[in-house]
Design a protein around this motif. Structure first.
Motif, PDB file in Angstrom:
ATOM      1  N   TYR A 129     -39.451  10.609  35.931  1.00  0.00           N
ATOM      2  CA  TYR A 129     -38.836  10.809  34.618  1.00  0.00           C
ATOM      3  C   TYR A 129     -39.652  10.188  33.489  1.00  0.00           C
ATOM      4  O   TYR A 129     -39.528  10.591  32.327  1.00  0.00           O
ATOM      5  N   ASP A 130     -40.519   9.224  33.821  1.00  0.00           N
ATOM      6  CA  ASP A 130     -41.396   8.636  32.811  1.00  0.00           C
ATOM      7  C   ASP A 130     -42.249   9.696  32.125  1.00  0.00           C
ATOM      8  O   ASP A 130     -42.605   9.557  30.949  1.00  0.00           O
ATOM      9  N   ALA A 131     -42.611  10.755  32.873  1.00  0.00           N
ATOM     10  CA  ALA A 131     -43.490  11.789  32.323  1.00  0.00           C
ATOM     11  C   ALA A 131     -42.800  12.653  31.279  1.00  0.00           C
ATOM     12  O   ALA A 131     -43.445  13.512  30.668  1.00  0.00           O
ATOM     13  N   ASP A 132     -41.495  12.440  31.042  1.00  0.00           N
ATOM     14  CA  ASP A 132     -40.789  13.165  29.987  1.00  0.00           C
ATOM     15  C   ASP A 132     -40.902  12.461  28.641  1.00  0.00           C
ATOM     16  O   ASP A 132     -40.219  12.865  27.685  1.00  0.00           O
ATOM     17  N   TYR A 133     -41.743  11.439  28.545  1.00  0.00           N
ATOM     18  CA  TYR A 133     -41.907  10.679  27.306  1.00  0.00           C
ATOM     19  C   TYR A 133     -43.373  10.760  26.856  1.00  0.00           C
ATOM     20  O   TYR A 133     -44.229  10.030  27.369  1.00  0.00           O
ATOM     21  N   PRO A 134     -43.689  11.656  25.923  1.00  0.00           N
ATOM     22  CA  PRO A 134     -45.081  11.856  25.510  1.00  0.00           C
ATOM     23  C   PRO A 134     -45.782  10.579  25.064  1.00  0.00           C
ATOM     24  O   PRO A 134     -46.963  10.374  25.376  1.00  0.00           O
ATOM     25  N   ALA A 135     -45.079   9.710  24.337  1.00  0.00           N
ATOM     26  CA  ALA A 135     -45.730   8.485  23.846  1.00  0.00           C
ATOM     27  C   ALA A 135     -46.137   7.576  25.001  1.00  0.00           C
ATOM     28  O   ALA A 135     -47.218   6.972  24.972  1.00  0.00           O
ATOM     29  N   LEU A 136     -45.306   7.469  26.016  1.00  0.00           N
ATOM     30  CA  LEU A 136     -45.633   6.649  27.181  1.00  0.00           C
ATOM     31  C   LEU A 136     -46.855   7.192  27.910  1.00  0.00           C
ATOM     32  O   LEU A 136     -47.685   6.429  28.425  1.00  0.00           O
ATOM     33  N   MET A 137     -46.973   8.515  27.938  1.00  0.00           N
ATOM     34  CA  MET A 137     -48.042   9.163  28.709  1.00  0.00           C
ATOM     35  C   MET A 137     -49.363   9.232  27.954  1.00  0.00           C
ATOM     36  O   MET A 137     -50.352   9.730  28.490  1.00  0.00           O
ATOM     37  N   ARG A 138     -49.389   8.753  26.737  1.00  0.00           N
ATOM     38  CA  ARG A 138     -50.599   8.827  25.929  1.00  0.00           C
ATOM     39  C   ARG A 138     -51.503   7.653  26.270  1.00  0.00           C
ATOM     40  O   ARG A 138     -51.558   6.642  25.572  1.00  0.00           O
ATOM     41  N   VAL A 139     -52.219   7.786  27.372  1.00  0.00           N
ATOM     42  CA  VAL A 139     -53.130   6.740  27.843  1.00  0.00           C
ATOM     43  C   VAL A 139     -54.499   7.369  28.104  1.00  0.00           C
ATOM     44  O   VAL A 139     -54.607   8.571  28.351  1.00  0.00           O
ATOM     45  N   ARG A 140     -55.519   6.558  28.044  1.00  0.00           N
ATOM     46  CA  ARG A 140     -56.877   7.050  28.310  1.00  0.00           C
ATOM     47  C   ARG A 140     -57.129   7.001  29.813  1.00  0.00           C
ATOM     48  O   ARG A 140     -57.317   5.922  30.383  1.00  0.00           O
TER      49      ARG A 140
END
Length: 471
Positions: free
Chosen positions: A354-365
């Motif tokens: 469910y973490d992948a439903d949060y674009p800001a959280l997934m914005r990593v290099r």
């Protein structure tokens, strides 16, 4: 609208049709009477999505449906109140900017992320269009859909044909640019063989039968004697370890297990982890290990974890799920810091389901994002498709290994490289050659700037309209 909500029965074209009809109705209705019907329509769509996805109704879900519907109604109300007070070119921006801003607010203010309320997920199969999210995030698709709806209603009158040309040209430009991005994907670089494995059907069914027996005896897993729980845990882990060795022998360098692949009591967690460390060391692989730890202190102290073990057997990280499912998972969330490790196969990162439903959280290099997951038949396919947007937004390959769902490996353009449905195979294994180097996207650099601009545009247009006499 019922078939454009991010569910298993979506029809992509209908996401472009229903806003036209709702907007026409809104403009013909009284402001607040129309707002009520808009809200009821969106509540109905949310309820339909819950039903078709077999999520189950509870107070959190019901309150969420009502709240999300309220946010989704705002763009229609703003359009109804402001369009008559603005010059045509400004009026054309009210609804699309409001729609994109509303989607953004849902991800920021609600506990549902992009699981519901994002039109971008309905366009999963339109890869040229989907490339726009690498610049705007998922909110760019909502803007284009809203712009299309507003333009269709305006071009019914011949003097307004220019707005149709402008909107049509913009849509064509987006599709051409997306097609060019797909065609110019360099590819051909170094790759790594990645394998996702889930427990076999026989082992999973035996595990479920054992859990049902415990439930029938009114005994929780955390309280059961070790003589009862250890065989359940060992059977699942041994099955996964055998699959890991098999894929390593076939050339895999990274092996991914699903979310909560192994469930254990707190007292035995170290032994379970040690067995996985031995397997990674013996097989010479990076092993992503999904672990559920039941605490004797109660469900609030349980842990939903993902560990990355390197080929030497060292644990590089222990990541705890940052976004437990509202109304379903009661354990405390993790800190939301996405772990990243430099490896010979690129920068590897990890989140959970469910973490992948949060674009800001997934914005990593990163070059490769691992997403261990655990869904169910009615929702697994749709949920995995939503994760594909994160790959396009951020320019990394993504592997979502899903027990009781659809497991898929995507490249950084959202293309499916391998997939397997747990419900149509006895041994669910996904194997893909993934690039070890990702790409840096505009969205990864500027974040949600486009969404903030849409919010600012709505505010500016509202001020402009309120200070100008009605036309």
């Amino acid at each position: 609208m019922l078939f454009a909500v991010g569910g298993r029965w979506d029809v992509a074209a209908l996401a472009w049709v229903f806003p036209v009809l709702l907007l026409a109705f809104s403009r013909r209705s009284g402001v607040w009477w129309g707002a009520l019907w808009m809200w009821l329509a969106h509540v109905g769509a949310a309820v339909f999505w819950v039903w078709e996805s077999a999520i189950g109704f509870n107070p959190v879900v019901v309150a969420g449906a009502a709240g999300l519907a309220a946010i989704q109604t705002v763009p229609f109300v703003a359009d109804r109140l402001l369009v008559g007070r603005l010059r045509p070119w400004k009026a054309a921006l009210v609804f699309p900017a409001g729609l994109a801003a509303g989607e953004f607010l849902i991800t920021v203010l609600s506990p549902f992320g992009t699981a519901y309320g994002s039109l971008a997920v309905t366009q999963y199969d339109n890869l040229p269009l989907l490339q726009v999210v690498s610049v705007t995030g998922p909110y760019g698709v909502g803007f284009l859909v809203g712009w299309f709806a507003s333009t269709v209603l305006r071009v019914r009158r011949w003097p307004s044909w220019r707005s149709g040309v402008v909107c049509g040209s913009a849509l064509v430009a987006v599709l051409l640019a997306g097609g060019a991005r797909l065609a110019t994907d360099p590819g051909g670089g170094a790759t790594v063989r990645v394998a996702g494995v889930s427990p076999s059907r026989a082992v999973t069914e035996a595990k479920r039968a054992a859990f049902e027996q415990l439930a029938g005896e009114n005994v929780q897993f955390r309280e059961a004697p070790a003589a009862t729980t250890a065989p359940i845990t060992d059977a699942v882990e041994n099955d996964l370890l055998a699959s890991t060795r098999r894929e390593a022998a076939a050339g895999a360098k990274i092996v991914v297990w699903p979310e909560e692949a192994v469930r254990t009591q707190e007292a035995h967690a170290d032994a379970v982890i040690a067995a996985a460390q031995d397997a990674a060391r013996q097989s010479g692989v990076y092993l992503e290990f999904g672990l559920r730890v039941d605490s004797t202190a109660g469900s609030a102290h349980d842990r939903d974890e993902a560990l990355l073990i390197d080929p030497s057997g060292a644990v590089l990280w222990t990541y705890q799920k940052a976004h437990p499912i509202p109304g379903s998972e009661r354990f405390a969330p993790g800190d939301g810091r996405v772990p990243v490790a430099d490896t010979p196969y690129g920068r590897i990162a990890d989140v959970i389901c469910y973490d992948a439903d949060y674009p800001a959280l997934m914005r990593v290099r990163a070059d490769l994002m691992l997403v261990p997951s655990h869904d169910w038949r009615e929702y697994g396919g749709a949920h995995t498709k939503k994760a594909a947007l994160r790959a396009v937004e951020n320019g990394y390959a993504l592997v979502r290994q899903d027990e009781s769902g659809v497991s898929t490996a995507f490249d950084s353009r959202g293309r499916v490289l391998a997939t397997a449905d747990w419900f149509s195979s006895d041994q669910q294994t996904v194997v893909a050659q993934l690039p070890v180097h990702g790409a840096t996207t505009v969205y990864a650099r500027i974040g949600d700037t486009f969404a903030w601009l849409c919010l600012a545009a709505v505010a500016t247009l509202a001020v402009t309209a309120l200070t100008r006499r009605r036309a």
